[in-house]
Design a protein around this motif. Sequence first.
Motif, short mmCIF file in Angstrom:
data_model
loop_
_atom_site.label_atom_id
_atom_site.label_comp_id
_atom_site.label_asym_id
_atom_site.label_seq_id
_atom_site.Cartn_x
_atom_site.Cartn_y
_atom_site.Cartn_z
N GLY A 76 -18.95 -8.74 -26.47
CA GLY A 76 -20.33 -8.68 -26.01
C GLY A 76 -20.64 -9.80 -25.03
N ALA A 77 -20.06 -10.98 -25.28
CA ALA A 77 -20.27 -12.11 -24.37
C ALA A 77 -19.67 -11.83 -22.99
N THR A 78 -18.53 -11.18 -22.96
CA THR A 78 -17.95 -10.80 -21.67
C THR A 78 -18.83 -9.80 -20.95
N ALA A 79 -19.29 -8.77 -21.67
CA ALA A 79 -20.14 -7.75 -21.05
C ALA A 79 -21.43 -8.34 -20.50
N ALA A 80 -21.96 -9.37 -21.19
CA ALA A 80 -23.25 -9.95 -20.80
C ALA A 80 -23.14 -11.07 -19.77
N ALA A 81 -21.93 -11.48 -19.43
CA ALA A 81 -21.74 -12.59 -18.50
C ALA A 81 -22.10 -12.18 -17.07
N ARG A 82 -22.24 -13.17 -16.19
CA ARG A 82 -22.50 -12.88 -14.78
C ARG A 82 -21.32 -12.12 -14.19
N ASN A 83 -21.64 -11.12 -13.39
CA ASN A 83 -20.58 -10.30 -12.80
C ASN A 83 -20.17 -10.84 -11.43
N ASP A 84 -19.82 -12.13 -11.43
CA ASP A 84 -19.44 -12.79 -10.17
C ASP A 84 -17.94 -13.02 -10.04
N GLY A 85 -17.18 -12.52 -11.02
CA GLY A 85 -15.73 -12.66 -10.96
C GLY A 85 -15.19 -13.90 -11.64
N PRO A 240 6.01 9.29 -44.18
CA PRO A 240 5.72 9.65 -42.79
C PRO A 240 4.24 9.92 -42.54
N LEU A 241 3.83 9.66 -41.30
CA LEU A 241 2.52 10.04 -40.77
C LEU A 241 2.75 10.75 -39.44
N GLU A 242 1.99 11.79 -39.21
CA GLU A 242 2.17 12.54 -37.96
C GLU A 242 1.78 11.71 -36.74
N ALA A 243 0.70 10.91 -36.86
CA ALA A 243 0.22 10.13 -35.72
C ALA A 243 -0.27 8.76 -36.19
N PRO A 244 0.63 7.82 -36.41
CA PRO A 244 0.22 6.47 -36.82
C PRO A 244 -0.70 5.84 -35.77
N ILE A 245 -1.65 5.03 -36.23
CA ILE A 245 -2.62 4.38 -35.33
C ILE A 245 -2.07 3.02 -34.90
N ASN A 246 -1.97 2.82 -33.61
CA ASN A 246 -1.48 1.57 -33.06
C ASN A 246 -2.59 0.81 -32.34
N ASP A 247 -2.34 -0.47 -32.12
CA ASP A 247 -3.31 -1.35 -31.48
C ASP A 247 -3.14 -1.33 -29.96
N TRP A 248 -4.18 -1.73 -29.24
CA TRP A 248 -4.06 -1.94 -27.80
C TRP A 248 -4.88 -3.17 -27.41
N ARG A 249 -4.50 -3.77 -26.30
CA ARG A 249 -5.25 -4.89 -25.74
C ARG A 249 -5.30 -4.74 -24.23
N GLY A 250 -6.38 -5.21 -23.65
CA GLY A 250 -6.50 -5.14 -22.20
C GLY A 250 -7.45 -6.20 -21.69
N LEU A 251 -7.69 -6.14 -20.40
CA LEU A 251 -8.59 -7.08 -19.75
C LEU A 251 -9.71 -6.33 -19.06
N ALA A 252 -10.89 -6.94 -19.10
CA ALA A 252 -12.06 -6.34 -18.45
C ALA A 252 -12.98 -7.45 -17.96
N ALA A 253 -13.94 -7.06 -17.14
CA ALA A 253 -14.93 -7.99 -16.60
C ALA A 253 -16.32 -7.39 -16.78
N PRO A 254 -17.35 -8.21 -16.64
CA PRO A 254 -18.71 -7.66 -16.71
C PRO A 254 -18.90 -6.54 -15.69
N LYS A 255 -19.65 -5.53 -16.07
CA LYS A 255 -19.89 -4.37 -15.20
C LYS A 255 -20.58 -4.81 -13.91
N GLY A 256 -20.15 -4.21 -12.81
CA GLY A 256 -20.85 -4.43 -11.55
C GLY A 256 -20.22 -5.45 -10.63
N LEU A 257 -18.93 -5.72 -10.80
CA LEU A 257 -18.24 -6.62 -9.87
C LEU A 257 -18.30 -6.06 -8.45
N LYS A 258 -18.38 -6.92 -7.46
CA LYS A 258 -18.23 -6.46 -6.09
C LYS A 258 -16.83 -5.86 -5.95
N PRO A 259 -16.72 -4.72 -5.29
CA PRO A 259 -15.42 -4.06 -5.20
C PRO A 259 -14.30 -4.96 -4.68
#
Length: 319
Positions: A76-85, A240-259
Amino acid sequence: MVAYNTLIAGVSLSLVAGLATAADYPAKDVTMIVPWSAGGGTDTIARSLIAEAEECFGTNINVVNKTGAVGAVGMGATAAARNDGYTIGLITFNLSTYGLLSQADLSYEDFDLIQMINQSPGAITVAANSDWQTLGDLMTYAAENPGVVTVGHAGTGGAWHLSAEALASEHGAGFNYVPFDGSANVRTALIGNHVAVATTGIDEMKQLLEAGQVRVLAVNALERAEAFPDIPTIAQAGYPLEAPINDWRGLAAPKGLKPEIKDEIIARIKTCYESESFQALAQERGLPLVYKDPAEFGTFLADLEASLSVAISNLGIGE
């Protein structure tokens, strides 16, 4: 004509200003918000990725851990931060479940996506002094003594909670789940015998496994983990499980960065990701890397939410 010329001049100045901003980026240090505790798997990935940020990104990237509410405080802190890069953040599996579990009003659509970093298979782990030598030993006991076996995980509705519960539900075991803020705390609780079992990413158990402090009973995935070839999958262990649930991680920035700034961040982070040092660290730590660009990442997250909606409903932990 004067008004038209003024308009054109204004647009030109705006374009020049945008280009200058991109050309000057980054002009100061960047903050990376990690929504989980220091020492956990997500924190380790973050710090490894930007260990040589001056060379691969062009400036220092300072990691700030903001924990709580199964990751929602930090994300939430990332989403709410300034979108200045100058603020980016780690986003993790829990972002895919907040809405489904009514935990937070936050989704991947609240961010400008940068890239996926990895997907991790889960691990079912006990302390080295545990009486359970195999997954069969554990599952048999948990089936005969429902609610007795304590299982530590990194937050309600997280990947490892859901993956363990899917295993238990499918095979008639009854676990007593104990949530923690991050897998670092889960590991501490396990080796201190405060919980009987830990469900985490297998990469998060590598050091304890090599030190002989824990025993990984099985990988909660369809295939053995490349870095842990001697550890069976849950299917190979008889569950066995047909579709075990795995984790993911990624990177994002506040919405609205200059392209142009967004493009710079994507390119610079990819350079860090592809660096020899990060690739070597990932291999050393048993971290399975998976790269997806913003468009691929967005498609993956949309599809995952659809799948998780069904899984969470079946497990009875949704709304």
